[in-house]
Enzyme design. Structure first.
Site, PDB file in Angstrom:
ATOM      1  N   TRP A 187     -35.751 -35.011-120.584  1.00  0.00           N
ATOM      2  CA  TRP A 187     -34.552 -35.829-120.387  1.00  0.00           C
ATOM      3  C   TRP A 187     -33.346 -34.897-120.300  1.00  0.00           C
ATOM      4  CZ3 TRP A 187     -30.142 -36.377-123.591  1.00  0.00           C
ATOM      5  CH2 TRP A 187     -29.162 -37.221-123.016  1.00  0.00           C
ATOM      6  N   GLU A 228     -37.632 -38.742-117.892  1.00  0.00           N
ATOM      7  CA  GLU A 228     -36.977 -39.930-118.458  1.00  0.00           C
ATOM      8  C   GLU A 228     -35.635 -40.202-117.782  1.00  0.00           C
ATOM      9  OE1 GLU A 228     -36.028 -39.501-122.610  1.00  0.00           O
ATOM     10  OE2 GLU A 228     -35.306 -41.559-122.800  1.00  0.00           O
ATOM     11  N   LYS A 230     -32.016 -42.536-117.062  1.00  0.00           N
ATOM     12  CA  LYS A 230     -30.984 -43.217-117.839  1.00  0.00           C
ATOM     13  C   LYS A 230     -29.927 -43.752-116.890  1.00  0.00           C
ATOM     14  CE  LYS A 230     -28.196 -42.426-121.988  1.00  0.00           C
ATOM     15  NZ  LYS A 230     -27.969 -41.536-123.129  1.00  0.00           N
ATOM     16  N   ASP A 261     -37.230 -45.594-121.346  1.00  0.00           N
ATOM     17  CA  ASP A 261     -36.542 -45.814-122.619  1.00  0.00           C
ATOM     18  C   ASP A 261     -35.953 -47.222-122.574  1.00  0.00           C
ATOM     19  OD1 ASP A 261     -34.286 -45.930-124.498  1.00  0.00           O
ATOM     20  OD2 ASP A 261     -34.659 -43.800-124.832  1.00  0.00           O
ATOM     21  N   HIS A 264     -32.200 -47.690-121.633  1.00  0.00           N
ATOM     22  CA  HIS A 264     -31.594 -46.920-120.548  1.00  0.00           C
ATOM     23  C   HIS A 264     -31.325 -47.686-119.267  1.00  0.00           C
ATOM     24  CE1 HIS A 264     -32.451 -42.622-122.166  1.00  0.00           C
ATOM     25  NE2 HIS A 264     -31.797 -43.376-123.000  1.00  0.00           N
ATOM     26  N   HIS A 288     -40.137 -44.837-124.641  1.00  0.00           N
ATOM     27  CA  HIS A 288     -39.209 -44.560-125.727  1.00  0.00           C
ATOM     28  C   HIS A 288     -38.759 -45.925-126.212  1.00  0.00           C
ATOM     29  CE1 HIS A 288     -37.718 -40.148-125.363  1.00  0.00           C
ATOM     30  NE2 HIS A 288     -38.989 -40.258-125.663  1.00  0.00           N
ATOM     31  N   ASP A 296     -24.881 -49.052-126.748  1.00  0.00           N
ATOM     32  CA  ASP A 296     -25.727 -48.071-127.421  1.00  0.00           C
ATOM     33  C   ASP A 296     -27.196 -48.326-127.149  1.00  0.00           C
ATOM     34  OD1 ASP A 296     -26.330 -45.911-129.254  1.00  0.00           O
ATOM     35  OD2 ASP A 296     -27.136 -47.470-130.535  1.00  0.00           O
ATOM     36  N   ASP A 298     -29.721 -46.789-128.838  1.00  0.00           N
ATOM     37  CA  ASP A 298     -30.582 -46.179-129.856  1.00  0.00           C
ATOM     38  C   ASP A 298     -30.541 -46.828-131.227  1.00  0.00           C
ATOM     39  OD1 ASP A 298     -31.541 -43.886-128.212  1.00  0.00           O
ATOM     40  OD2 ASP A 298     -29.401 -43.463-128.118  1.00  0.00           O
ATOM     41  N   ASP A 328     -37.661 -43.865-130.057  1.00  0.00           N
ATOM     42  CA  ASP A 328     -36.451 -43.063-129.851  1.00  0.00           C
ATOM     43  C   ASP A 328     -35.232 -43.848-130.307  1.00  0.00           C
ATOM     44  OD1 ASP A 328     -34.418 -41.420-129.093  1.00  0.00           O
ATOM     45  OD2 ASP A 328     -34.650 -41.729-126.938  1.00  0.00           O
TER      46      ASP A 328
HETATM   47  C1  RNT Z   1     -31.137 -39.971-124.546  1.00  0.00           C
HETATM   48  C2  RNT Z   1     -32.606 -40.078-124.355  1.00  0.00           C
HETATM   49  C3  RNT Z   1     -33.410 -39.009-125.035  1.00  0.00           C
HETATM   50  C4  RNT Z   1     -32.901 -38.675-126.413  1.00  0.00           C
HETATM   51  C5  RNT Z   1     -33.783 -37.754-127.188  1.00  0.00           C
HETATM   52  C6  RNT Z   1     -33.090 -37.204-128.392  1.00  0.00           C
HETATM   53  O1  RNT Z   1     -30.449 -41.044-124.101  1.00  0.00           O
HETATM   54  O2  RNT Z   1     -33.048 -41.326-124.752  1.00  0.00           O
HETATM   55  O3  RNT Z   1     -34.744 -39.384-125.042  1.00  0.00           O
HETATM   56  O4  RNT Z   1     -32.662 -39.825-127.177  1.00  0.00           O
HETATM   57  O5  RNT Z   1     -34.290 -36.811-126.377  1.00  0.00           O
HETATM   58 ZN    ZN Z   2     -35.141 -41.704-124.872  1.00  0.00          ZN
END
Ligand code: RNT
Ligand code: ZN
Length: 421
Positions: A187, A228, A230, A261, A264, A288, A296, A298, A328
Site C-alpha cells: 500500500w 491495496e 484507496k 480494505d 477505502h 483488510h 476515517d 480504520d 486493519d
Molecule cells: C492505509 C491502508 C494500509 C495501512 C497499513 C498500516 O489506508 O489501509 O493498509 O492501514 O498499512
Molecule cells: Zn488497509
C-alpha cells in the site's frame, strides 16, 4: 456461565440448526480453520520501531492518547500473547517493515534485510503463528512530497523501489522458514490534497515502478504479493495514485492478489459485493477488514451488517480458500488489547453466522422465485442462537466465554499497560 450451562446451550442450538439442515459442529470446525491475519499496528498506533517517536504520515492518522501503547518489540509481543490467550483459534500476525528488530540502530528502508526479522520468525514459530508482511511507504522523509513509487524524482523512486525489493525478499524468507506463503501487502500513500493535473503521469510511473520490482520472480510457495487501493486519505483528498481502477487493472493484468480494505471506498460503497466479481478475475483476495466511520477508514471492527455481508460472500461464493482475512484498524483512544480482542472476536462471529447459513435451502427458494421465503429465512437466521456455538467454541479452546475477556483485559491493564508511562 457455568461449563454445564454452556454445553447445554450448545446442544440446544445445535438441534435448532439441525432442523434447518445445518451441521453446527461442522461450522465450528470450519471456523477453527480460519486464521485471521492480525495487524501488529493496533498495539502502538502504527509507530513501529524504526523511529518510534516519528510522526505518522501518509494520509493515515491514529487519534487518541489512551495510555499503554507498546513501546518496543518485547511489549508488542507480550501484548500479542495476551491477545492470543483471549481469542479462540490459531491466527497470523501481519508485520509492517518498520517493526523490524533493528537492535537500536537506525536502518533505513532501503537497507532492511531478512536478519532484521529473524527474531520475529523465531518468536512466531515458538508461538505457533504464521507471519504476513507489509512494506512501509509512509512516515518517512522521502515520502514528504506526497509521492513514493510514483514520484517524478527518479532518486525518490529508486529509494522506494529498493524498499519494495527488499520487503519482497524479507517476506519470501519468512514464507520459506514458516513453510507457508507470506502474504506481502503493498500500500502506498501517493496522492495529493487538491486538483492534480498529472494523474496519468504518476499512475504510469507507479505502473513502471511496480513492473520493475515485481519482475523478480519469487515462488508463490514463499511469497504472495498483493496491492491495496484507496480512494482518499488525509491530505490526499483529491487524488490517490493507487486507486481501485488502477490496482484492479494491475492485479488482473498481472494475475496477482488484490487487497480490499473495507474503509477505502466511497462512504456508502461496500466491499462485500466486490468479492464475487473480483474472485472471477484475480487468483486470490486479501481483505483488510476495518470499519469506516465518515472520513476515517480504520475504526475497530464490530459486528456490523457489512461485516456479516463480507463473511456471507466469502462463504456463499464457495471460494473461502482464495480469500485471506486480515484486519486493519488502529484506535488510540481505547484500550488497545481490547481493540484487538473485540475486532477478532467480531470477525469470527460474523464468519460463524455465515457458516451456519442453510445456503442450499436459500438457493432453492431463489431458483423457484420464492423470494418471500428467502427473505423470511434470512430474517429468522439473524436471531438464531449462533452465540451459544461461539461460547462453546471458546470454552473448548480454553479462552474466556462471553464477556469474561473484559475483566482479563482490565487486569492486564492494571498490572501491565497502565504502568507504561
Ligand atoms: C492505509 C491502508 C494500509 C495501512 C497499513 C498500516 O489506508 O489501509 O493498509 O492501514 O498499512
Ligand atoms: Zn488497509
Amino acid at each position: 456461565m457455568k461449563e454445564e450451562q454452556i454445553k447445554r446451550a450448545f446442544e440446544e442450538a445445535k438441534e435448532q440448526y439441525a432442523s434447518l439442515g445445518v451441521d453446527a459442529a461442522q461450522a465450528i470446525e470450519q471456523l477453527d480453520k480460519l486464521s485471521i491475519s492480525i495487524h501488529c499496528w493496533q498495539a502502538d498506533d502504527v509507530s513501529g520501531f524504526e523511529n518510534p517517536d516519528g510522526e505518522l504520515t501518509g494520509g493515515i492518522q491514529a487519534t487518541g492518547n489512551y495510555p499503554g501503547k507498546a513501546r518496543n518489540i518485547e511489549e508488542l509481543r507480550n501484548d500479542f500473547e495476551k491477545v492470543f490467550s483471549l481469542i479462540p483459534g490459531t491466527h497470523r500476525i501481519s508485520l509492517h517493515a518498520i517493526y523490524g528488530d533493528f537492535g537500536g540502530e537506525f536502518v533505513d528502508r532501503d537497507q532492511i534485510e531478512p536478519k532484521h526479522f529473524q527474531s520475529w520468525i523465531d518468536w512466531a514459530k515458538e508461538k505457533g503463528v504464521k507471519l504476513d508482511f507489509n512494506s512501509t511507504f509512509f512516515s518517512h522523509d522521502k515520502a514528504n512530497s506526497g509521492y513514493t513509487l510514483s514520484d517524478f524524482d527518479p532518486e525518490i523512486r529508486r529509494f522506494w523501489k529498493e524498499h519494495l525489493r527488499r520487503c519482497r525478499r524479507i517476506a519470501a524468507e519468512i514464507g520459506r522458514q514458516q513453510g507457508d506463503p507470506c502474504i506481502h501487502n503493498i500500500w502506498i500513500p501517493d496522492g495529493e490534497k487538491d486538483k492534480t493535473v498529472s494523474r496519468y503521469a504518476h499512475r504510469k510511473l507507479l505502473q513502471e515502478s511496480l513492473d520493475e520490482v515485481l519482475s523478480e520472480k519469487i515462488s508463490t510457495d514463499y511469497l504472495k504479493d498483493c496491492v491495496e487501493c484507496k480512494l482518499f486519505g488525509i491530505g490526499s483528498e483529491s487524488y490517490v495514485v493507487g486507486s481501485h481502477e488502477f490496482y484492479m487493472g494491475y492485479a488482473v493484468k498481472n494475475n496477482m492478489l488484490l487487497t480490499l480494505d473495507a474503509g477505502h471506498f466511497h462512504p456508502t460503497e461496500t466491499i462485500s459485493d466486490k468479492l464475487s466479481s473480483l474472485l472471477l478475475f484475480v487468483p486470490e483476495i486479501t481483505l483488510h477488514v476495518s470499519r469506516p466511520e465518515r472520513w476515517d477508514s480504520d475504526h475497530v471492527v464490530i459486528l456490523t451488517d457489512e461485516l456479516l455481508a463480507i463473511a456471507q460472500e466469502i462463504v456463499r461464493s464457495g471460494q473461502k480458500d482464495r480469500v485471506h482475512v486480515g484486519l486493519d484498524y488502529f484506535d488510540a483512544s481505547i484500550n488497545r488489547i481490547g481493540a484487538y480482542v473485540v475486532g477478532v472476536r467480531s470477525a469470527q462471529k460474523a464468519m460463524l453466522q455465515a457458516l451456519l447459513e442453510p445456503t442450499d435451502k436459500l438457493r432453492d427458494f431463489e431458483k423457484q422465485d420464492r423470494n418471500f421465503e428467502r427473505m423470511a429465512y434470512l430474517e429468522e437466521l439473524k436471531a438464531m442462537p449462533w452465540n451459544a456455538l461461539y461460547s462453546y467454541y471458546c470454552q473448548q479452546q480454553g479462552v474466556p466465554v462471553g464477556d469474561a475477556y473484559i475483566k482479563e483485559i482490565e487486569e492486564y491493564e492494571e498490572q501491565i499497560t497502565s504502568k507504561r508511562v
